[in-house]
Scaffold this motif. Structure first.
Motif, PDB file in Angstrom:
ATOM      1  N   GLY A 123      14.752-105.901   9.165  1.00 24.34           N
ATOM      2  CA  GLY A 123      13.898-104.723   9.209  1.00 24.34           C
ATOM      3  C   GLY A 123      12.705-104.920  10.125  1.00 24.34           C
ATOM      4  O   GLY A 123      12.339-106.039  10.491  1.00 24.34           O
ATOM      5  N   TYR A 124      12.087-103.810  10.472  1.00 24.65           N
ATOM      6  CA  TYR A 124      10.996-103.820  11.445  1.00 24.65           C
ATOM      7  C   TYR A 124       9.888-104.795  11.059  1.00 24.65           C
ATOM      8  O   TYR A 124       9.394-105.539  11.899  1.00 24.65           O
ATOM      9  N   TYR A 125       9.490-104.795   9.791  1.00 19.95           N
ATOM     10  CA  TYR A 125       8.408-105.673   9.363  1.00 19.95           C
ATOM     11  C   TYR A 125       8.895-107.052   8.937  1.00 19.95           C
ATOM     12  O   TYR A 125       8.083-107.898   8.567  1.00 19.95           O
ATOM     13  N   SER A 126      10.200-107.269   8.972  1.00 18.93           N
ATOM     14  CA  SER A 126      10.742-108.554   8.532  1.00 18.93           C
ATOM     15  C   SER A 126      11.218-109.410   9.690  1.00 18.93           C
ATOM     16  O   SER A 126      11.385-110.624   9.537  1.00 18.93           O
ATOM     17  N   ALA A 127      11.487-108.804  10.847  1.00 23.97           N
ATOM     18  CA  ALA A 127      11.938-109.559  12.007  1.00 23.97           C
ATOM     19  C   ALA A 127      10.723-110.054  12.790  1.00 23.97           C
ATOM     20  O   ALA A 127       9.574-109.807  12.421  1.00 23.97           O
ATOM     21  N   GLY A 128      10.970-110.725  13.925  1.00 24.51           N
ATOM     22  CA  GLY A 128       9.902-111.481  14.556  1.00 24.51           C
ATOM     23  C   GLY A 128       9.134-110.835  15.683  1.00 24.51           C
ATOM     24  O   GLY A 128       8.236-111.456  16.231  1.00 24.51           O
ATOM     25  N   ALA A 129       9.448-109.618  16.076  1.00 18.31           N
ATOM     26  CA  ALA A 129       8.778-109.021  17.233  1.00 18.31           C
ATOM     27  C   ALA A 129       7.320-108.692  16.926  1.00 18.31           C
ATOM     28  O   ALA A 129       6.948-108.439  15.773  1.00 18.31           O
ATOM     29  N   ALA A 130       6.493-108.678  17.967  1.00 20.37           N
ATOM     30  CA  ALA A 130       5.083-108.301  17.808  1.00 20.37           C
ATOM     31  C   ALA A 130       4.988-106.833  17.434  1.00 20.37           C
ATOM     32  O   ALA A 130       5.684-105.992  17.995  1.00 20.37           O
ATOM     33  N   LYS A 131       4.121-106.508  16.465  1.00 19.57           N
ATOM     34  CA  LYS A 131       3.991-105.128  15.994  1.00 19.57           C
ATOM     35  C   LYS A 131       2.669-104.501  16.421  1.00 19.57           C
ATOM     36  O   LYS A 131       2.615-103.332  16.764  1.00 19.57           O
ATOM     37  N   PHE A 132       1.590-105.311  16.382  1.00 23.82           N
ATOM     38  CA  PHE A 132       0.237-104.764  16.486  1.00 23.82           C
ATOM     39  C   PHE A 132      -0.388-105.116  17.829  1.00 23.82           C
ATOM     40  O   PHE A 132      -0.055-106.117  18.451  1.00 23.82           O
ATOM     41  N   GLY A 133      -1.319-104.266  18.252  1.00 21.13           N
ATOM     42  CA  GLY A 133      -2.064-104.533  19.475  1.00 21.13           C
ATOM     43  C   GLY A 133      -1.359-104.033  20.717  1.00 21.13           C
ATOM     44  O   GLY A 133      -0.271-103.440  20.659  1.00 21.13           O
ATOM     45  N   ALA A 134      -1.956-104.293  21.866  1.00 21.36           N
ATOM     46  CA  ALA A 134      -1.452-103.757  23.130  1.00 21.36           C
ATOM     47  C   ALA A 134      -0.058-104.263  23.455  1.00 21.36           C
ATOM     48  O   ALA A 134       0.720-103.576  24.129  1.00 21.36           O
ATOM     49  N   SER A 135       0.296-105.456  22.995  1.00 22.51           N
ATOM     50  CA  SER A 135       1.620-106.004  23.279  1.00 22.51           C
ATOM     51  C   SER A 135       2.676-105.549  22.282  1.00 22.51           C
ATOM     52  O   SER A 135       3.857-105.866  22.434  1.00 22.51           O
ATOM     53  N   GLY A 136       2.267-104.829  21.245  1.00 22.42           N
ATOM     54  CA  GLY A 136       3.197-104.377  20.226  1.00 22.42           C
ATOM     55  C   GLY A 136       3.527-102.908  20.353  1.00 22.42           C
ATOM     56  O   GLY A 136       3.559-102.345  21.455  1.00 22.42           O
ATOM     57  N   ASP A 137       3.747-102.261  19.207  1.00 21.13           N
ATOM     58  CA  ASP A 137       4.179-100.863  19.207  1.00 21.13           C
ATOM     59  C   ASP A 137       3.042 -99.886  18.952  1.00 21.13           C
ATOM     60  O   ASP A 137       3.146 -98.714  19.292  1.00 21.13           O
ATOM     61  N   PHE A 138       1.964-100.342  18.351  1.00 20.28           N
ATOM     62  CA  PHE A 138       0.838 -99.457  18.056  1.00 20.28           C
ATOM     63  C   PHE A 138      -0.416-100.304  17.865  1.00 20.28           C
ATOM     64  O   PHE A 138      -0.332-101.524  17.686  1.00 20.28           O
ATOM     65  N   VAL A 139      -1.553 -99.648  17.913  1.00 18.54           N
ATOM     66  CA  VAL A 139      -2.829-100.339  17.773  1.00 18.54           C
ATOM     67  C   VAL A 139      -3.536 -99.804  16.532  1.00 18.54           C
ATOM     68  O   VAL A 139      -3.698 -98.596  16.376  1.00 18.54           O
ATOM     69  N   THR A 140      -3.944-100.694  15.647  1.00 20.96           N
ATOM     70  CA  THR A 140      -4.683-100.292  14.452  1.00 20.96           C
ATOM     71  C   THR A 140      -6.172-100.535  14.669  1.00 20.96           C
ATOM     72  O   THR A 140      -6.583-101.236  15.595  1.00 20.96           O
ATOM     73  N   ALA A 141      -6.978 -99.988  13.780  1.00 18.57           N
ATOM     74  CA  ALA A 141      -8.431-100.075  13.932  1.00 18.57           C
ATOM     75  C   ALA A 141      -8.949-101.515  14.069  1.00 18.57           C
ATOM     76  O   ALA A 141      -9.811-101.777  14.904  1.00 18.57           O
ATOM     77  N   PRO A 142      -8.470-102.474  13.275  1.00 19.35           N
ATOM     78  CA  PRO A 142      -8.985-103.835  13.436  1.00 19.35           C
ATOM     79  C   PRO A 142      -8.707-104.420  14.818  1.00 19.35           C
ATOM     80  O   PRO A 142      -9.490-105.240  15.304  1.00 19.35           O
ATOM     81  N   GLU A 143      -7.574-104.010  15.454  1.00 21.66           N
ATOM     82  CA  GLU A 143      -7.288-104.504  16.799  1.00 21.66           C
ATOM     83  C   GLU A 143      -8.181-103.850  17.845  1.00 21.66           C
ATOM     84  O   GLU A 143      -8.400-104.410  18.920  1.00 21.66           O
ATOM     85  N   ILE A 144      -8.708-102.664  17.541  1.00 22.97           N
ATOM     86  CA  ILE A 144      -9.572-101.970  18.498  1.00 22.97           C
ATOM     87  C   ILE A 144     -10.922-102.643  18.612  1.00 22.97           C
ATOM     88  O   ILE A 144     -11.442-102.844  19.712  1.00 22.97           O
ATOM     89  N   SER A 145     -11.490-103.026  17.462  1.00 23.31           N
ATOM     90  CA  SER A 145     -12.825-103.627  17.497  1.00 23.31           C
ATOM     91  C   SER A 145     -13.146-104.337  16.185  1.00 23.31           C
ATOM     92  O   SER A 145     -12.807-103.837  15.102  1.00 23.31           O
ATOM     93  N   PRO A 146     -13.835-105.482  16.267  1.00 24.42           N
ATOM     94  CA  PRO A 146     -14.303-106.130  15.034  1.00 24.42           C
ATOM     95  C   PRO A 146     -15.353-105.309  14.306  1.00 24.42           C
ATOM     96  O   PRO A 146     -15.659-105.596  13.143  1.00 24.42           O
TER      97      PRO A 146
END
Length: 381
Positions: free
Chosen positions: A47-70
């Motif tokens: 599954g998407y959250y169980s396999a090894g690909a990057a999910k978060f940030g610019a190199s992943g599929d979407f950007v969440t608030a913590p990745e935008i700024s501390p």
């Protein structure tokens, strides 16, 4: 669809997961969309959250608030500090994603001299758990002994429970209101591909909830039983403290607005958003907006006090994001301009500021929560 082409290895995982889901459909003839979404996101190893690909940030599929700024985690830490001061206890983060929010929260709690004895992370994905451990060990090596990963909720917890973009990733049931009846829209396997298929909705809790929703004819939308159950479970384990959940969505009247008659399901793949949940199964995130009225009711029914509901922008302002931003002088343009740009993404109505909401419940806390001191919107639920 003109989306980035996956690698052969990723495509092989998707094909394996597709066969797994297809076999279950063939065995039963039909599965609910909630079951399809559960397998697509969480099937072990596939599954998407169980396999090894990057999910978060610019190199992943979407950007969440913590990745935008501390600034996001640092502001939230001021709310967490208030709860810890009032209740004692620890912090429990549900679904910690990349681990970035945990790092920012912990670092700011250290600066505030309010570090809890334990920072618990409830994470169902072994892959994400490993990534979180690596990030925290790299950025906060002196505090790693305080971080404990859980595979299930504790039976009793005192302190502050937080979750950012957790509820939207929980499997939803899709309903179709049509010709005076309600059917459940699920998934069938036809001509070697997944297709939508409606099925009679049996009597029971799901039908009762659907029947209580007033919508126009030929209306498609979702009910998130899993998220409601999750809030109830959090309530059952919280003995004293607060639960703070941040996500995108609406109150019930906006969620089931006449113009939103095709539902809210969205998929995210390599920074592209679209509405086809059957595309590259297992390689894309599948989400649905949150019905915050249903979440509020779930918490209240479980014995919690609804402590606040507001936009992400207002919550961050209440928690002091502008004061944090002011700690960097405007003359230091190399640092100040990127921080201002990031803060605008977090708070602008055209970005995350209004679509994202913050909701909180408390148990045995009397003081109003800092993040809802101004602009509380509980009347909109």
């Amino acid at each position: 669809m003109s989306l980035p082409v996956p690698t052969p290895a990723a495509l092989a995982i998707s094909e394996q997961l597709t066969r797994l889901i297809a076999n279950e459909i063939v065995e039963h003839g039909w599965i609910s969309f909630a079951r399809y979404m559960e397998l697509a996101l969480y099937a072990p190893g596939l599954g998407y959250y169980s396999a090894g690909a990057a999910k978060f940030g610019a190199s992943g599929d979407f950007v969440t608030a913590p990745e935008i700024s501390p600034l996001f985690g640092r502001s939230l830490a001021h709310q967490v500090m208030q709860v810890l001061t009032l209740s004692g206890g620890d912090v429990l983060e549900t679904g910690a994603g990349s681990g970035r929010l945990a790092c920012d929260l912990l670092a700011e709690l250290v600066r505030l001299d309010c570090l809890p004895q334990r920072y618990y992370i409830l994470e169902v994905s072994a892959d994400l758990r490993e990534r979180q451990q690596q990030l925290i060990a790299r950025e906060l090596p002196e505090w790693t002994d305080r971080v404990v990963w859980l595979e299930q909720l504790p039976t009793a917890f005192t302190g502050c429970i937080v979750g950012n973009e957790v509820l939207d990733a929980m499997p939803v049931h899709v309903l179709h209101w049509h010709a005076g009846d309600i059917t459940e829209r699920g998934v069938a396997w036809e001509n070697q591909r997944f297709v939508w298929r409606d099925k009679a909705l049996a009597s029971g809790h799901l039908r009762e909830l659907a029947a209580a929703i007033s919508v126009a004819d030929d209306y498609v939308s979702e009910i998130n039983l899993a998220a409601q159950g999750f809030i109830s479970s959090l309530a059952q384990c919280l003995t004293k403290g607060a639960i703070i959940m941040i996500d995108y969505g609406f109150g019930e009247s906006e969620y089931y607005h006449p113009q939103r008659n095709q539902g809210t399901i969205m998929c995210h793949y390599r920074q592209h958003a679209h509405d086809d949940p059957f595309y590259l199964t297992g390689l894309q995130d599948i989400t649905a907006h949150v019905d915050f009225t249903a979440m509020a009711v779930a918490g209240i029914d479980a014995g919690l006090s609804l402590a606040g509901y507001t936009s992400q922008a207002q919550f961050l302002i209440n928690c002091g994001i502008t004061d944090l931003l002011a700690q960097t002088t405007a003359e230091d343009t190399a640092r100040y301009i990127p921080q201002v740009t990031a803060a605008q993404k977090l708070m602008s109505p055209a970005e995350m500021g209004e679509l994202f909401k913050v909701i909180a419940w408390t148990r045995q806390l009397d003081a109003p929560l800092l993040g809802f001191g101004q602009g509380d919107q509980r009347r909109r639920l």
